[in-house]
Write a protein that holds these residues in place. Structure first.
Motif, PDB file in Angstrom:
ATOM      1  N   SER A 193       0.802  -1.227   0.000  1.00 31.79           N
ATOM      2  CA  SER A 193       0.000   0.000   0.000  1.00 31.79           C
ATOM      3  C   SER A 193       0.830   1.270   0.000  1.00 31.79           C
ATOM      4  O   SER A 193       0.279   2.376  -0.062  1.00 31.79           O
ATOM      5  N   SER A 203     -10.021  -0.054  13.695  1.00 28.62           N
ATOM      6  CA  SER A 203      -9.086   0.762  12.913  1.00 28.62           C
ATOM      7  C   SER A 203      -7.698   0.650  13.542  1.00 28.62           C
ATOM      8  O   SER A 203      -7.556   0.710  14.766  1.00 28.62           O
ATOM      9  N   CYS A 222      -0.204   5.857  -0.278  1.00 32.12           N
ATOM     10  CA  CYS A 222      -0.518   6.428   1.032  1.00 32.12           C
ATOM     11  C   CYS A 222      -0.418   7.953   1.014  1.00 32.12           C
ATOM     12  O   CYS A 222       0.440   8.520   0.332  1.00 32.12           O
ATOM     13  N   ASN A 282      -5.448   5.752  -1.061  1.00 34.65           N
ATOM     14  CA  ASN A 282      -5.993   4.567  -0.400  1.00 34.65           C
ATOM     15  C   ASN A 282      -6.423   4.910   1.018  1.00 34.65           C
ATOM     16  O   ASN A 282      -6.592   6.097   1.360  1.00 34.65           O
ATOM     17  N   GLU A 283      -6.582   3.904   1.852  1.00 31.38           N
ATOM     18  CA  GLU A 283      -7.138   4.105   3.195  1.00 31.38           C
ATOM     19  C   GLU A 283      -6.109   4.492   4.249  1.00 31.38           C
ATOM     20  O   GLU A 283      -6.457   4.707   5.412  1.00 31.38           O
ATOM     21  N   HIS A 327      -5.192   4.020   9.716  1.00 27.65           N
ATOM     22  CA  HIS A 327      -6.368   4.049   8.846  1.00 27.65           C
ATOM     23  C   HIS A 327      -6.967   5.453   8.862  1.00 27.65           C
ATOM     24  O   HIS A 327      -7.020   6.109   9.907  1.00 27.65           O
ATOM     25  N   LYS A 328      -7.422   5.919   7.711  1.00 28.56           N
ATOM     26  CA  LYS A 328      -7.911   7.289   7.592  1.00 28.56           C
ATOM     27  C   LYS A 328      -9.107   7.579   8.503  1.00 28.56           C
ATOM     28  O   LYS A 328      -9.355   8.743   8.847  1.00 28.56           O
ATOM     29  N   ASP A 329      -9.826   6.535   8.938  1.00 26.18           N
ATOM     30  CA  ASP A 329     -10.945   6.741   9.859  1.00 26.18           C
ATOM     31  C   ASP A 329     -10.483   7.258  11.218  1.00 26.18           C
ATOM     32  O   ASP A 329     -11.276   7.794  11.996  1.00 26.18           O
TER      33      ASP A 329
END
Length: 227
Positions: A69, A155, A73, A92-93, A112-114
């Protein structure tokens, strides 16, 4: 008597002739081995350089992200000038946070973007001069009220850290750095997860800050030994 003395002298000469080349060869072989060893060690040392550019900050920080990934990023963090910037946008996430070059050691992260609202709020409060305890209490209250979005349970934060500040520009690996993983489960407890509140072993998962907004599973793999 003279014959005996002559015989002893000749025997000594023959022994000396037979052993001298062997000793010489052994000495030469030892010298070659030492030279090769020194050459290898010097090569390893010269491969490691200081993390002293924005490009180096990005390259080493991306090591915190899953390898497949890394190319997509988003990368943020402090640059060499001490400014908090977005080095590049992502697709991506994952969001990667570079090491702060003004602090000793090395510490990069990928999350994680959350988790960005939670992480960004922490950075904001630190910039305001809040202490670690104050930041925890403020985010706890905001998370309980629903003001702070903690992201989806599960997450994950990937941490790549170490005490050294040198890296290999060919591989981007930081000297002596290792991984740790944090899986956020807001307000989870030992009872709700079945995890202990203290690690059973150095590489065993456990739950930290149970029952709070910052409850998370800690996973610390054993360091790789590639030497």
């Amino acid at each position: 008597m003279k014959q005996i003395i002559v015989t002893i002298i000749l025997a000594g000469v023959l022994i000396s002739c037979n052993t001298s080349p062997k000793n010489k060869n052994t000495s030469e072989e030892s010298s070659v081995k030492e030279t090769v060893t020194d050459s290898v060690l010097n090569k390893v040392k010269t491969q490691l350089v200081a993390i002293n550019s924005d490009e180096a900050l990005i390259a080493t920080a991306l090591m915190a992200a899953p390898e497949v990934s890394r190319d997509k990023c988003k990368v943020i963090g402090y640059n060499m000038a001490g400014e908090f910037v977005t080095f590049r946008e992502g697709e991506n996430e994952f969001i990667v946070l570079t090491d702060n070059p003004k602090k000793p050691g090395f510490n990069a992260a990928c999350y994680h973007k959350d988790l960005e609202p939670f992480m960004a709020r922490g950075r904001e409060l630190r910039a305001d001069g809040k202490s670690a305890t104050e930041i925890f209490d403020i985010r706890e209250e905001e998370a309980k009220s629903g003001q702070l979005d903690m992201g989806k349970p599960g997450s994950t934060l990937h941490i790549y850290y170490g005490s050294e500040e040198l890296y290999d520009p060919e591989t981007s690996q930081v000297e002596g750095a290792q991984y740790r993983y944090v899986v956020y489960l807001p307000f989870a407890t030992s009872q709700s997860t079945g995890l202990p509140e203290k690690p059973v072993g150095s590489n065993h998962p456990w739950i930290m800050n149970p029952g709070t907004h910052r409850a998370h599973i800690m996973i610390s793999p054993l360091a790789d030994d590639n030497e």
